[in-house]
Design an enzyme around this catalytic site. Structure first.
Site, PDB file in Angstrom:
ATOM      1  N   TYR A   1      17.322  29.324   9.531  1.00  0.00           N
ATOM      2  CA  TYR A   1      16.138  30.037  10.017  1.00  0.00           C
ATOM      3  C   TYR A   1      16.120  30.067  11.536  1.00  0.00           C
ATOM      4  O   TYR A   1      16.454  29.075  12.182  1.00  0.00           O
ATOM      5  CB  TYR A   1      14.864  29.353   9.524  1.00  0.00           C
ATOM      6  CG  TYR A   1      14.595  29.592   8.070  1.00  0.00           C
ATOM      7  CD1 TYR A   1      14.215  30.847   7.621  1.00  0.00           C
ATOM      8  CD2 TYR A   1      14.739  28.562   7.137  1.00  0.00           C
ATOM      9  CE1 TYR A   1      13.978  31.078   6.270  1.00  0.00           C
ATOM     10  CE2 TYR A   1      14.499  28.792   5.795  1.00  0.00           C
ATOM     11  CZ  TYR A   1      14.119  30.047   5.369  1.00  0.00           C
ATOM     12  OH  TYR A   1      13.892  30.270   4.053  1.00  0.00           O
TER      13      TYR A   1
ATOM     14  N   ARG B   1     -11.079   0.440  14.826  1.00  0.00           N
ATOM     15  CA  ARG B   1     -11.089   1.116  13.537  1.00  0.00           C
ATOM     16  C   ARG B   1     -12.088   0.330  12.693  1.00  0.00           C
ATOM     17  O   ARG B   1     -13.271   0.402  12.944  1.00  0.00           O
ATOM     18  CB  ARG B   1      -9.692   1.153  12.917  1.00  0.00           C
ATOM     19  CG  ARG B   1      -8.706   1.972  13.748  1.00  0.00           C
ATOM     20  CD  ARG B   1      -7.418   2.214  12.992  1.00  0.00           C
ATOM     21  NE  ARG B   1      -6.947   0.984  12.346  1.00  0.00           N
ATOM     22  CZ  ARG B   1      -5.797   0.867  11.703  1.00  0.00           C
ATOM     23  NH1 ARG B   1      -4.983   1.902  11.595  1.00  0.00           N
ATOM     24  NH2 ARG B   1      -5.443  -0.273  11.150  1.00  0.00           N
TER      25      ARG B   1
ATOM     26  N   LYS C   1       0.849  -1.202   0.000  1.00  0.00           N
ATOM     27  CA  LYS C   1       0.000   0.000   0.000  1.00  0.00           C
ATOM     28  C   LYS C   1       0.882   1.249   0.000  1.00  0.00           C
ATOM     29  O   LYS C   1       2.093   1.161   0.229  1.00  0.00           O
ATOM     30  CB  LYS C   1      -0.908  -0.024   1.222  1.00  0.00           C
ATOM     31  CG  LYS C   1      -0.157   0.037   2.544  1.00  0.00           C
ATOM     32  CD  LYS C   1      -1.085  -0.168   3.738  1.00  0.00           C
ATOM     33  CE  LYS C   1      -0.296  -0.222   5.022  1.00  0.00           C
ATOM     34  NZ  LYS C   1      -1.139  -0.618   6.172  1.00  0.00           N
TER      35      LYS C   1
ATOM     36  N   MET D   1      13.386  24.136   3.640  1.00  0.00           N
ATOM     37  CA  MET D   1      12.629  23.456   2.585  1.00  0.00           C
ATOM     38  C   MET D   1      13.558  22.689   1.635  1.00  0.00           C
ATOM     39  O   MET D   1      13.259  21.558   1.235  1.00  0.00           O
ATOM     40  CB  MET D   1      11.790  24.472   1.813  1.00  0.00           C
ATOM     41  CG  MET D   1      10.881  23.828   0.800  1.00  0.00           C
ATOM     42  SD  MET D   1       9.971  25.022  -0.174  1.00  0.00           S
ATOM     43  CE  MET D   1       8.517  25.263   0.783  1.00  0.00           C
TER      44      MET D   1
HETATM   45  C1  LIG Z   1      -0.376  -1.858   6.610  1.00  0.00           C
HETATM   46  C2  LIG Z   1      -0.989  -3.074   7.109  1.00  0.00           C
HETATM   47  C3  LIG Z   1      -0.212  -4.194   7.458  1.00  0.00           C
HETATM   48  C4  LIG Z   1       1.300  -4.189   7.402  1.00  0.00           C
HETATM   49  O1  LIG Z   1       1.837  -3.601   8.566  1.00  0.00           O
HETATM   50  P1  LIG Z   1       3.410  -3.625   8.856  1.00  0.00           P
HETATM   51  O2  LIG Z   1       3.527  -3.109  10.240  1.00  0.00           O
HETATM   52  O3  LIG Z   1       4.036  -2.701   7.858  1.00  0.00           O
HETATM   53  O4  LIG Z   1       3.858  -5.017   8.687  1.00  0.00           O
HETATM   54  C5  LIG Z   1      -0.865  -5.344   7.882  1.00  0.00           C
HETATM   55  N1  LIG Z   1      -2.217  -5.389   7.958  1.00  0.00           N
HETATM   56  C6  LIG Z   1      -2.992  -4.338   7.654  1.00  0.00           C
HETATM   57  C7  LIG Z   1      -4.458  -4.447   7.759  1.00  0.00           C
HETATM   58  C8  LIG Z   1      -2.411  -3.150   7.217  1.00  0.00           C
HETATM   59  O5  LIG Z   1      -3.195  -2.110   6.916  1.00  0.00           O
END
Ligand SMILES: *Cc1c(COP(=O)(O)O)cnc(C)c1O
Length: 356
Positions: A252, A129, A35, A300
């Site tokens: 800065y 969630r 992802k 930046m």
């Molecule tokens: C992102 C995600 C993972 C992977 O998590 P890691 O800590 O990067 O291994 C596993 N399960 C779900 C549902 C996720 O959204």
């Protein structure tokens, strides 16, 4: 010549890390989680992971990219589908989808699909969630199994606190209770569980951060002994030198003052490249082969580094912001964040070099 900053993605390291994960979970299948544009590494740079059992991601568009590239093994949509009509694409491209809400079950009931699809039934194990209340699991599972549109149903949970032994034990007991007497595959583990709670690995694990060579705890030392290799290196060069006298300031806010005369290197890398703006004075930076430190605030487009111990460093010297020597977890930790966020924040203006 272009600005010298560059992100290098090492596909060999990605493949190597998958083999390490494989050795950690010999009995489970692996969802490689790609992802967020493969945690910032690029959705097109993941093919060295093709020994994986499946890819997990969020967007149907990215899933279709994988199919068009010829990937015919499983693909899991981690947040499920967002519109009823997504089900036609899920059907057409043979995707596995999470189901976490009642409306999705209704949608599954009401569409006419060509082939029954595989689903991950998500149970809320305490993170609150996505997911159904555990008390509904058996009823919902029965319902899903009865639908013509559903092929295989897998129980899915997500551990929100894998550093906490009690939470894991609870998840473990909950899973055992839910699946006793059922022939129901399970997927619980993320990277943290794979490392520290193999008892919840079950049929499929979902591994992200370990593949990219960083620690799920945010602390590099926690994974230092399992031989993972960082996949992303962020490097640049020194583009300017300043000689400070005692009391002179930099950057800065003038918030850093030299305590003695000091040579400073100006590096072409700033927060608009994805370097964390909250990195404090003292954050490690590699100049040529010497570890030195950031001084002053991150701008930046530039950072400033101490060259006191790098007498040979000059304009054009190589700088590693993170990679093999300076671990992304180290930079993240002192900046109040985690390696995950830094990877995902790599800016699109940074050119990418692929090692395959
Ligand atoms: C992102 C995600 C993972 C992977 O998590 P890691 O800590 O990067 O291994 C596993 N399960 C779900 C549902 C996720 O959204």
């Amino acid at each position: 010549m272009s600005r010298p900053i560059i992100a290098t993605i090492n596909q060999k390291s990605l493949k190597h890390n998958l083999s390490i994960v494989r050795s950690l979970v010999p009995k489970s299948k692996i969802w490689s989680v790609i992802k967020a544009n493969a945690y910032g590494h690029g959705i097109n740079n993941i093919w060295s992971l093709s020994d994986t059992d499946g890819f997990a991601l969020l967007s149907i568009e990215e899933a279709i990219i994988l199919r068009e590239h010829g990937w015919d093994k499983p693909i899991l949509l981690l947040e499920g589908f967002f519109h009823l009509k997504d089900l036609y694409l899920i059907d057409r491209y043979h995707l596995t989808t999470v189901i976490h809400s009642q409306w999705q079950i209704k949608a599954l009931e009401n569409v006419l699909l060509l082939n029954p699809i595989n689903i991950y039934l998500k149970v809320n194990s305490g993170m609150n969630r996505l997911g159904f209340n555990q008390k509904l699991f058996h009823t919902i599972r029965k319902k899903l199994i009865s639908l013509n549109n559903v092929h295989e149903t897998t129980l899915m949970m997500h551990c929100g606190d894998a550093d906490n032994q009690n939470t894991i034990i609870q998840s473990f007991r909950l899973t055992q209770r839910l699946i006793t007497g059922l022939n129901c595959p399970c997927s619980i583990s993320n990277s943290a569980c794979v490392l520290w709670h193999p008892e919840v690995n079950h049929d499929w694990v979902r591994v992200g951060i370990l593949l990219y060579g960083a620690s799920p705890s945010g602390n590099w030392l926690d994974i230092a002994n399992i031989n993972l290799k960082p996949v992303m290196t962020l490097s640049s060069k020194i583009i300017g030198i300043q000689h400070l006298k005692k009391g002179d300031s930099i950057g800065y806010g003038y918030n850093y003052q030299a305590k003695k005369s000091q040579r400073i290197g100006v590096v072409a890398c700033g927060y608009a490249d994805g370097y964390p703006r909250h990195a404090p004075t003292g954050t490690p930076v590699l100049v040529d082969d010497k570890i030195t430190q950031l001084v002053g605030v991150v701008s930046m487009d530039m950072i400033t580094v101490d060259l006191t111990d790098c007498p040979k460093a000059t304009i054009g010297s190589n700088v590693e912001l993170w990679g093999n020597t300076i671990k992304i977890d180290q930079v993240a930790q002192v900046s109040g964040t985690i390696g995950y966020e830094l990877m995902c924040s790599l800016a699109s203006r940074v050119p990418v070099n692929i090692i395959c």
